[in-house]
Design an enzyme around this catalytic site. Structure first.
Site, PDB file in Angstrom:
ATOM      1  N   HIS A   1       0.788  -1.233   0.000  1.00  0.00           N
ATOM      2  CA  HIS A   1       0.000   0.000   0.000  1.00  0.00           C
ATOM      3  C   HIS A   1       0.822   1.287   0.000  1.00  0.00           C
ATOM      4  O   HIS A   1       0.345   2.313  -0.462  1.00  0.00           O
ATOM      5  CB  HIS A   1      -1.040   0.004   1.127  1.00  0.00           C
TER       6      HIS A   1
ATOM      7  N   GLU B   1       3.564   5.310  -3.322  1.00  0.00           N
ATOM      8  CA  GLU B   1       3.708   6.637  -2.731  1.00  0.00           C
ATOM      9  C   GLU B   1       5.159   6.907  -2.304  1.00  0.00           C
ATOM     10  O   GLU B   1       5.680   7.989  -2.523  1.00  0.00           O
ATOM     11  CB  GLU B   1       2.776   6.735  -1.509  1.00  0.00           C
ATOM     12  N   ASP B   2       5.787   5.901  -1.725  1.00  0.00           N
ATOM     13  CA  ASP B   2       7.064   6.143  -1.033  1.00  0.00           C
ATOM     14  C   ASP B   2       8.290   5.502  -1.663  1.00  0.00           C
ATOM     15  O   ASP B   2       9.395   5.653  -1.150  1.00  0.00           O
ATOM     16  CB  ASP B   2       6.977   5.637   0.421  1.00  0.00           C
TER      17      ASP B   2
END
Ligand code: MN
Length: 714
Positions: free
Chosen positions: A105, A109-110
């Site tokens: 998840h 994003e990271d």
């Protein structure tokens, strides 16, 4: 930090340290599962014994390698976070796809991992979920308490509740590990959790996450009350007697003797719940610190248990609520009751099946893929056992029923989205003692559909707390609602009900009916606020605009209706006759007719204002006269003083005189006076004087008259 929170965090940290160490050892060889996800795998297997674990292994390998080198603020390897989030979901029974996406998840994003890469390696579904969680991170929580925020969140997730599940677990883990943040930041995150995530968990039925989040927020935002509550719980635990344990034993004995297989468990209240109860009841007694949970195998056993408890123990009947027959809005199902001990202590009891329990705890997390069509679901069930989730026949099938009943998928998802966007839930009571769980803002229309399903089309009015109310009345928590049901089988919902329907059940039922009857239910609802009873719209009393002579409410009419041509003889072959709603002529009234669209002749009393207008507009009169039938329909106006039960007494008196009420309106009372307008069907016009007399004899009624012919269009 309070000791309880430290303890909780310590516990969480032990797990995480182990996960972190395993993660640092690097991914395991291809042929066996990495140790770090063994907890996840064990938890997943417990719910889904036949699940394919390969995607989990691959997701872990990708997540671990891409997050490698990143650290949590606590100093632990970043991978411990997605692992912990996934473990939370696995323990609640989430399916493999959700867990795979949960492991990944934070990668898009990271880390350098791209969405396309996720799609290529794990398929479109996982890609969709990871994308949803990534977008959700970007939703502005500024107007935190606004329902609009939920709507934004749901839009961001592409309407997939699995994205929400991951988000909730993500937030839970972040809250558990919040201790490393600065106090201001802790408070800020706790407030958003309180305002957005906890209501969301409640709406999605994820009780297990909701209660833990509540306690974590409580500890941060109200540390003193939290500490006080903790002391209460510790003190109670050290007491010699334990009324809950004694009640549980007594209950087990009762159920054993009745030969009902049931587990009786003590469910300690969480901190926030103890705090609420102590605020409500003052000094707490032993039985206030928990509730008893009775788990059975079959739905019917729930009522069996209830019967035994109510027979063999001392029930507190006012506490009884049936959330099985009428599930709460978040699809929670249980029977609630309470029994009293000889010393007066009252124990709350929850009765549910194992399946209901799973749904009560895990809510949407146990949902699986809500988009899988039933056939695919069954095929999947046959292949991997995942879809054979026993919770589905209950609440998922209800969701799927809505979906099936909805005219189109957009309607379904928009109504479900609205439903999820509702802030809070209220409970209203039925006169029979049952309850209805409704979203805040729900009206009598919603209550009608919640209670009667599609039969609610026949609803003609409502009483709220004993008083007449319009169907658009917004209900408040704790209201008592009595729905008045008509007897007309040709009943139809009014289009304006849609404006007052907030629940998917009501909206979909009404929309479905309208879709199946495209030319009906189009009344403009000009007097909407005055309408208590809606017109039945069986066509025979269709109101007309006098100037146009055009049906106000196009509806079923003609030979099938009560106003078949046999009642009125008309000088126009093949015409369909309709008695005008404005003056409701009755034999032996002097009548005249006008031809309107579609070969329909409307019949007015000669003194009706509409007649004068149409004549002056040059419309030709058509000769009509009464046939042999003595049956009649008439509109009566009753003026009365406001008093309880007036409506019931009046309608009963009318029924005793042989009158069938076709429609009625009640105007809002002014100065303790109220005007009821009834259109009634009488088997014989000769009964009319007797009917009017009987109505005048009802206490509170001071005048009864025929509707004034000039009431329309004046
Ligand atoms: Mn995260």
């Amino acid at each position: 930090m309070t000791p309880a929170v430290s303890r909780r965090k310590a516990r969480a940290r032990i797990d995480l340290r182990r996960l972190g160490r395993a993660a640092l050892l690097g991914p395991a060889s291809r042929d066996r599962l990495p140790d770090a996800i063994s907890h996840v795998v064990d938890a997943h297997r417990a719910h889904h014994p036949d699940a394919d674990l390969e995607p989990l292994r691959r997701a872990y390998v990708l997540a671990e390698s891409s997050h490698r080198g990143q650290m949590r603020k606590s100093g632990e390897p970043y991978i411990t976070h997605p692992l912990a989030v996934t473990l939370i979901l696995a323990e609640l029974g989430a399916e493999t796809t959700t867990l795979t996406a949960s492991l990944l998840h934070d990668t898009v994003e990271d880390t350098d991992v791209t969405l396309d890469q996720v799609g290529e390696q794990f398929g479109a579904e996982v890609r969709f979920l990871v994308d949803g969680v990534t977008k959700l991170e970007k939703v502005d929580y500024g107007a935190a308490a606004e329902p609009e925020t939920f709507r934004k969140m749901l839009v961001a997730t592409g309407n997939d509740v699995r994205v929400m599940s991951i988000k909730l677990a993500d937030r839970l883990h972040n809250m558990r590990t919040l201790g490393v943040m600065r106090p201001e930041k802790q408070a800020r995150i706790a407030k958003v959790t309180r305002d957005v995530l906890i209501p969301l968990a409640e709406r999605l039925g994820v009780q297990a996450l909701k209660t833990e989040l509540e306690d974590l927020v409580f500890a941060i935002l109200h540390p003193e009350e939290y500490e006080h509550t903790r002391e209460l719980i510790v003190d109670n635990a050290s007491r010699a007697d334990d009324p809950l344990a004694e009640m549980a034993d007594a209950m087990r004995k009762v159920l054993r003797e009745a030969d009902i297989q049931a587990e009786v468990l003590i469910r300690p209240r969480h901190f926030v719940s103890v705090h609420r109860v102590s605020r409500k009841r003052g000094r707490l007694r032993g039985a206030d610190f928990g509730r008893l949970l009775v788990l059975v195998n079959e739905d019917a056993d729930c009522y069996g248990v209830l019967g035994e408890l109510h027979t063999c123990m001392t029930p507190v009947v006012s506490e009884f609520k049936d959330f099985i027959a009428v599930p709460k809005f978040n699809l929670y199902q249980s029977l609630h009751t309470a029994v009293a001990r000889e010393d007066g202590q009252v124990t709350e009891v929850l009765i549910r099946t194992h399946q209901m329990h799973k749904v009560a705890e895990a809510g949407v997390v146990a949902l699986g893929n809500p988009y899988a069509p039933p056939a695919e679901e069954q095929a999947a069930a046959a292949s991997d056992g995942e879809r054979a989730d026993p919770t589905r026949p209950g609440w998922l099938s209800r969701l799927l029923d809505w979906q099936e009943a909805a005219p189109d998928p957009d309607t379904f998802w928009s109504t479900l989205r609205e439903d999820l966007a509702q802030d809070r839930e209220i409970t209203v009571f039925r006169p029979d003692g049952g309850t209805l769980g409704l979203p805040e803002g729900a009206t009598c229309v919603d209550a009608a559909y919640a209670q009667y399903g599609e039969d609610a089309h026949a609803c003609i009015g409502a009483r709220v707390n004993g008083r007449l109310a319009t169907l658009s009345t917004v209900l408040r928590d704790g209201d008592t609602v009595q729905l008045l049901m008509g007897q007309d089988p040709a009943s139809e919902p009014s289009r304006e009900w849609l404006e007052h329907a907030h629940t998917p059940a009501a909206r979909i039922a009404i929309q479905r009916w309208l879709a199946a009857h495209p030319s009906q239910g189009d009344a403009p609802g000009a007097e909407e606020t005055r309408v208590l009873f809606r017109p039945t719209g069986d066509g025979s009393v269709g109101q007309e605009t006098a100037a146009e002579g055009q049906a106000f409410r196009p509806a079923v009419e003609g030979p099938a209706g009560r106003y078949a041509t046999a009642d009125v003889l008309v000088d126009q072959p093949g015409a369909t006759v309709r008695l005008a709603g404005c003056c409701t002529p009755v034999p032996p009234d002097e009548v005249t007719g006008f031809s309107v669209r579609g070969g329909v002749v409307t019949v007015h009393r000669v003194e009706c204002a509409a007649v004068a207008r149409m004549k002056s507009a040059g419309r030709a009169e058509i000769g009509v006269r009464w046939g042999d039938t003595t049956e009649c329909r008439v509109t009566l106006v009753a003026e009365s003083f406001v008093r309880p039960h007036l409506l019931a007494d009046l309608t009963e008196a009318m029924a005793l005189e042989g009158a069938e009420i076709v429609s009625a309106t009640v105007e809002p009372p002014t100065q303790q006076r109220v005007r009821h307008t009834y259109t009634v069907q009488l088997p014989d016009a000769a009964l009319l004087p007797g009917l009017m007399r009987a109505m005048r004899n009802v206490a509170g009624v001071y005048d009864v008259s025929r509707a004034q012919p000039q009431m329309q269009g004046a």
